[in-house]
Design an enzyme around this catalytic site. Structure first.
Site, PDB file in Angstrom:
ATOM      1  N   SER A 172       1.017  -1.083   0.032  1.00 20.42           N
ATOM      2  CA  SER A 172      -0.036  -0.133   0.093  1.00 20.42           C
ATOM      3  C   SER A 172       0.926   1.135   0.092  1.00 20.42           C
ATOM      4  CB  SER A 172      -1.182   0.203   1.221  1.00 20.42           C
ATOM      5  OG  SER A 172      -1.704   1.060   1.382  1.00 20.42           O
ATOM      6  N   TYR A 186      -5.183   8.036  -5.962  1.00 20.78           N
ATOM      7  CA  TYR A 186      -4.047   7.145  -5.302  1.00 20.78           C
ATOM      8  C   TYR A 186      -4.399   6.835  -4.164  1.00 20.78           C
ATOM      9  CZ  TYR A 186       0.332   5.513  -4.123  1.00 20.78           C
ATOM     10  OH  TYR A 186       1.767   4.903  -3.715  1.00 20.78           O
ATOM     11  N   LYS A 190      -5.380   3.096  -2.684  1.00 24.20           N
ATOM     12  CA  LYS A 190      -4.406   2.409  -1.395  1.00 24.20           C
ATOM     13  C   LYS A 190      -5.325   1.934  -0.184  1.00 24.20           C
ATOM     14  CE  LYS A 190      -0.308   2.249  -3.672  1.00 24.20           C
ATOM     15  NZ  LYS A 190       0.201   0.829  -4.134  1.00 24.20           N
TER      16      LYS A 190
HETATM   17  N1  LIG Z   1       8.093   5.010  -4.361  1.00 20.66           N
HETATM   18  C1  LIG Z   1       7.348   5.628  -3.663  1.00 20.66           C
HETATM   19  O1  LIG Z   1       7.344   6.796  -3.092  1.00 20.66           O
HETATM   20  C2  LIG Z   1       6.199   4.668  -2.950  1.00 20.66           C
HETATM   21  C3  LIG Z   1       5.779   3.750  -3.532  1.00 20.66           C
HETATM   22  N2  LIG Z   1       4.712   3.057  -3.206  1.00 20.66           N
HETATM   23  C4  LIG Z   1       3.939   1.690  -3.843  1.00 20.66           C
HETATM   24  O2  LIG Z   1       5.221   0.883  -3.923  1.00 20.66           O
HETATM   25  C5  LIG Z   1       4.698   0.075  -5.176  1.00 20.66           C
HETATM   26  C6  LIG Z   1       6.040   0.184  -6.048  1.00 20.66           C
HETATM   27  O3  LIG Z   1       6.330   1.453  -6.489  1.00 20.66           O
HETATM   28  P1  LIG Z   1       7.776   2.081  -7.075  1.00 20.66           P
HETATM   29  O4  LIG Z   1       8.768   1.036  -6.795  1.00 20.66           O
HETATM   30  O5  LIG Z   1       8.035   3.477  -6.601  1.00 20.66           O
HETATM   31  O6  LIG Z   1       7.378   2.048  -8.691  1.00 20.66           O
HETATM   32  P2  LIG Z   1       8.150   2.018  -9.998  1.00 20.66           P
HETATM   33  O7  LIG Z   1       7.417   3.073 -10.807  1.00 20.66           O
HETATM   34  O8  LIG Z   1       9.510   2.334  -9.849  1.00 20.66           O
HETATM   35  O9  LIG Z   1       7.972   0.567 -10.623  1.00 20.66           O
HETATM   36  C7  LIG Z   1       6.668   0.140 -10.723  1.00 20.66           C
HETATM   37  C8  LIG Z   1       6.663  -1.281 -11.163  1.00 20.66           C
HETATM   38  O10 LIG Z   1       5.298  -1.783 -11.212  1.00 20.66           O
HETATM   39  C9  LIG Z   1       5.162  -2.126 -12.675  1.00 20.66           C
HETATM   40  N3  LIG Z   1       3.783  -1.924 -13.438  1.00 20.66           N
HETATM   41  C10 LIG Z   1       3.200  -0.698 -13.413  1.00 20.66           C
HETATM   42  N4  LIG Z   1       1.965  -0.814 -13.966  1.00 20.66           N
HETATM   43  C11 LIG Z   1       1.822  -2.231 -14.231  1.00 20.66           C
HETATM   44  C12 LIG Z   1       0.765  -2.782 -14.712  1.00 20.66           C
HETATM   45  N5  LIG Z   1      -0.473  -2.429 -15.263  1.00 20.66           N
HETATM   46  N6  LIG Z   1       0.887  -4.287 -15.016  1.00 20.66           N
HETATM   47  C13 LIG Z   1       2.008  -4.912 -14.382  1.00 20.66           C
HETATM   48  N7  LIG Z   1       3.329  -4.256 -13.837  1.00 20.66           N
HETATM   49  C14 LIG Z   1       2.943  -2.902 -13.733  1.00 20.66           C
HETATM   50  C15 LIG Z   1       6.494  -1.532 -13.467  1.00 20.66           C
HETATM   51  O11 LIG Z   1       6.848  -2.061 -14.588  1.00 20.66           O
HETATM   52  P3  LIG Z   1       6.041  -1.746 -16.219  1.00 20.66           P
HETATM   53  O12 LIG Z   1       5.945  -0.188 -16.197  1.00 20.66           O
HETATM   54  O13 LIG Z   1       7.187  -2.422 -17.029  1.00 20.66           O
HETATM   55  O14 LIG Z   1       4.767  -2.369 -16.104  1.00 20.66           O
HETATM   56  C16 LIG Z   1       7.288  -1.334 -12.296  1.00 20.66           C
HETATM   57  O15 LIG Z   1       8.250  -2.779 -12.365  1.00 20.66           O
HETATM   58  C17 LIG Z   1       3.715   0.894  -5.642  1.00 20.66           C
HETATM   59  O16 LIG Z   1       2.473   0.130  -5.598  1.00 20.66           O
HETATM   60  C18 LIG Z   1       3.639   2.205  -5.199  1.00 20.66           C
HETATM   61  O17 LIG Z   1       2.293   2.822  -5.121  1.00 20.66           O
HETATM   62  C19 LIG Z   1       4.161   3.316  -1.981  1.00 20.66           C
HETATM   63  C20 LIG Z   1       4.688   4.024  -1.161  1.00 20.66           C
HETATM   64  C21 LIG Z   1       5.724   5.017  -1.530  1.00 20.66           C
HETATM   65  C1  LIG Z   2       0.432  10.117  14.517  1.00 21.73           C
HETATM   66  C2  LIG Z   2       1.724  10.242  13.891  1.00 21.73           C
HETATM   67  C3  LIG Z   2       1.716  10.503  12.466  1.00 21.73           C
HETATM   68  C4  LIG Z   2       3.175  10.351  12.011  1.00 21.73           C
HETATM   69  C5  LIG Z   2       3.428  11.306  10.626  1.00 21.73           C
HETATM   70  C6  LIG Z   2       2.702  10.790   9.381  1.00 21.73           C
HETATM   71  C7  LIG Z   2       3.069  11.304   7.950  1.00 21.73           C
HETATM   72  C8  LIG Z   2       2.192  11.082   6.968  1.00 21.73           C
HETATM   73  C9  LIG Z   2       2.759  11.370   5.676  1.00 21.73           C
HETATM   74  C10 LIG Z   2       2.079  10.636   4.713  1.00 21.73           C
HETATM   75  C11 LIG Z   2       3.081  10.742   3.473  1.00 21.73           C
HETATM   76  C12 LIG Z   2       2.365   9.796   1.999  1.00 21.73           C
HETATM   77  C13 LIG Z   2       3.593   9.416   1.059  1.00 21.73           C
HETATM   78  C14 LIG Z   2       2.864   8.740  -0.060  1.00 21.73           C
HETATM   79  C15 LIG Z   2       4.006   8.102  -0.631  1.00 21.73           C
HETATM   80  C16 LIG Z   2       3.549   7.536  -2.030  1.00 21.73           C
HETATM   81  O1  LIG Z   2       2.693   6.626  -1.871  1.00 21.73           O
HETATM   82  C17 LIG Z   2       3.834   8.122  -3.377  1.00 21.73           C
HETATM   83  N1  LIG Z   2       5.184   8.627  -3.255  1.00 21.73           N
HETATM   84  C18 LIG Z   2       3.560   7.489  -4.462  1.00 21.73           C
HETATM   85  O2  LIG Z   2       4.468   6.649  -4.847  1.00 21.73           O
END
Ligand SMILES: NC(=O)C1=CN([C@@H]2O[C@H](COP(=O)(O)OP(=O)(O)OC[C@H]3O[C@@H](n4cnc5c(N)ncnc54)[C@H](OP(=O)(O)O)[C@@H]3O)[C@@H](O)[C@H]2O)C=CC1
Ligand SMILES: CCCCCCCCCCCCCCCC(=O)[C@@H](N)CO
Length: 323
Positions: A172, A186, A190
């Site tokens: 998530s 988004y 999630k």
């Molecule tokens: N980076 C961040 O700040 C954060 C990320 N997340 C979550 O973590 C996960 C990974 O993120 P992150 O590593 O940053 O993402 P990236 O964009 O770096 O990588 C995403 C991956 O998912 C694949 N993908 C995307 N769409 C599809 C699809 N339709 N079917 C199959 N594969 C797919 C991509 O490959 P391809 O494009 O070739 O399909 C790639 O391998 C996500 O769920 C994101 O929401 C959560 C919190 C923070």
């Molecule tokens: C009670 C205590 C609270 C503590 C602090 C809480 C702070 C929350 C911040 C939320 C940040 C959201 C990041 C989303 C990342 C993400 O999914 C995107 N980068 C897309 O990939």
């Protein structure tokens, strides 16, 4: 020795009673889900968090499969994992939005022991400026894609030969614990995963399948690099409340969470506070964490309200300066 007051004795007794009660009711406890020689299927395994997970799982002796759309990036990932771990991973080009393609990939890959639904897309924009197409895109990949994966993998997981517990892990985001400016679609996708995970855990526990829900903060990945170029300023300001972590760190926390059968898996200290503040009625298998949740619920609510105050103050200031 100082005399204990009546109030102190009362507090200690209450504490012990609650501890014992929690130890009695929290089941199952201290689960170990091994990954060595087991089949770990990771979606989005060609980039960022998924790629870091694939490296880590392969280095710990798991049989790893990765799925994503782009074949070249999948092959690049396979080569880099072979180079760094000496282990081969199987690659499956498919789009999670296509349930038939997902089913074919999982059938070809063989029964899964640990399914990690990590694929995800994020296009941060105020809802008013966001096309419905983009809203649907995020819901389809992040939420529906995860349904497709679990539906495809579950029959094989239930019929697995090994008596070891299996795992379904879902990536998530902290934006799936609290709504954030610019993330209406988004966050909705999630938050949806949380409902799915909580209900699913009740449905699969009889088959000794443990569900884990991972909540990373902003994480340094190729996807995040793209995101920062376009996300609204306020999204960045609010998300900065929890800092940025490395993909390797998230992978480590995720795999440890899976191996210990944790339901909620935070990835940094703010994430831990956020998990306590949003525990709700989620399963909790650790007595220590449950104890923290019980006693910290009030104080974390207070901290949460202070943080909200700061966020709304930032929003007010930003609009005052930009309109
Ligand atoms: N980076 C961040 O700040 C954060 C990320 N997340 C979550 O973590 C996960 C990974 O993120 P992150 O590593 O940053 O993402 P990236 O964009 O770096 O990588 C995403 C991956 O998912 C694949 N993908 C995307 N769409 C599809 C699809 N339709 N079917 C199959 N594969 C797919 C991509 O490959 P391809 O494009 O070739 O399909 C790639 O391998 C996500 O769920 C994101 O929401 C959560 C919190 C923070
Ligand atoms: C009670 C205590 C609270 C503590 C602090 C809480 C702070 C929350 C911040 C939320 C940040 C959201 C990041 C989303 C990342 C993400 O999914 C995107 N980068 C897309 O990939």
């Amino acid at each position: 020795m100082a005399d204990l007051s009546l109030a102190q004795v009362f507090f200690v007794v209450i504490f012990i009673v609650i501890f014992l009660l929690l130890a009695l009711i929290l089941k199952p406890q201290s689960i170990k889900i091994p990954i060595r020689n087991r089949h770990v299927f990771i979606t989005g395994g060609s980039s960022g968090i998924g790629l870091a997970l694939a490296h880590l799982a392969a280095s710990e002796g798991a049989r790893v499969s990765i799925l994503a759309r782009n074949v070249d990036r999948l092959q690049e990932a396979r080569d880099s994992i072979r180079l760094s771990t000496g282990n081969d991973v199987a690659v499956f080009p498919a789009d999670v939005r296509d349930p038939d393609a997902v089913l074919r990939a999982i059938e070809e890959a063989g029964p899964v022991d640990v399914l990690i639904c990590n694929q995800g897309v994020f296009v941060p924009r105020e809802l008013e400026k966001q096309e419905l197409e983009e809203v649907k895109f995020m819901i389809d990949v992040n939420l529906m894609g995860t349904f497709h994966l679990i539906k495809a993998a579950l029959p094989g997981m239930k019929n697995r030969k090994s008596r070891e517990p299996a795992s379904i892990a879902i990536i998530s985001s902290q934006a799936g614990q609290v709504g954030i400016y610019g993330y209406t679609a988004y966050s909705a996708s999630k938050f949806g995963l949380r409902g799915l995970a909580e209900a699913l855990q009740q449905e699969v526990i009889a088959h000794n399948i443990l569900v884990s829900l991972i909540f990373p903060p902003d994480t340094d990945t190729p996807g995040f690099e793209q995101e920062t170029k376009m996300r609204p300023q306020l999204t960045g300001i609010i998300a900065a409340s929890s800092g940025t972590v490395k993909a390797d760190e998230v992978a480590k926390k995720t795999l440890n969470g899976i191996k210990s059968g944790s339901f909620i898996v935070p990835c940094n200290f703010d994430g831990l506070l956020l998990a306590i503040a949003t525990a709700g009625l989620s399963p909790q298998r650790s007595v220590l964490m449950a104890l923290c949740e019980v006693f910290a619920a009030g104080p974390t609510r207070f901290i949460g309200l202070c943080i909200q105050w700061g966020w709304y103050r930032s929003i007010k200031r930003w609009y005052a300066q930009n309109n």
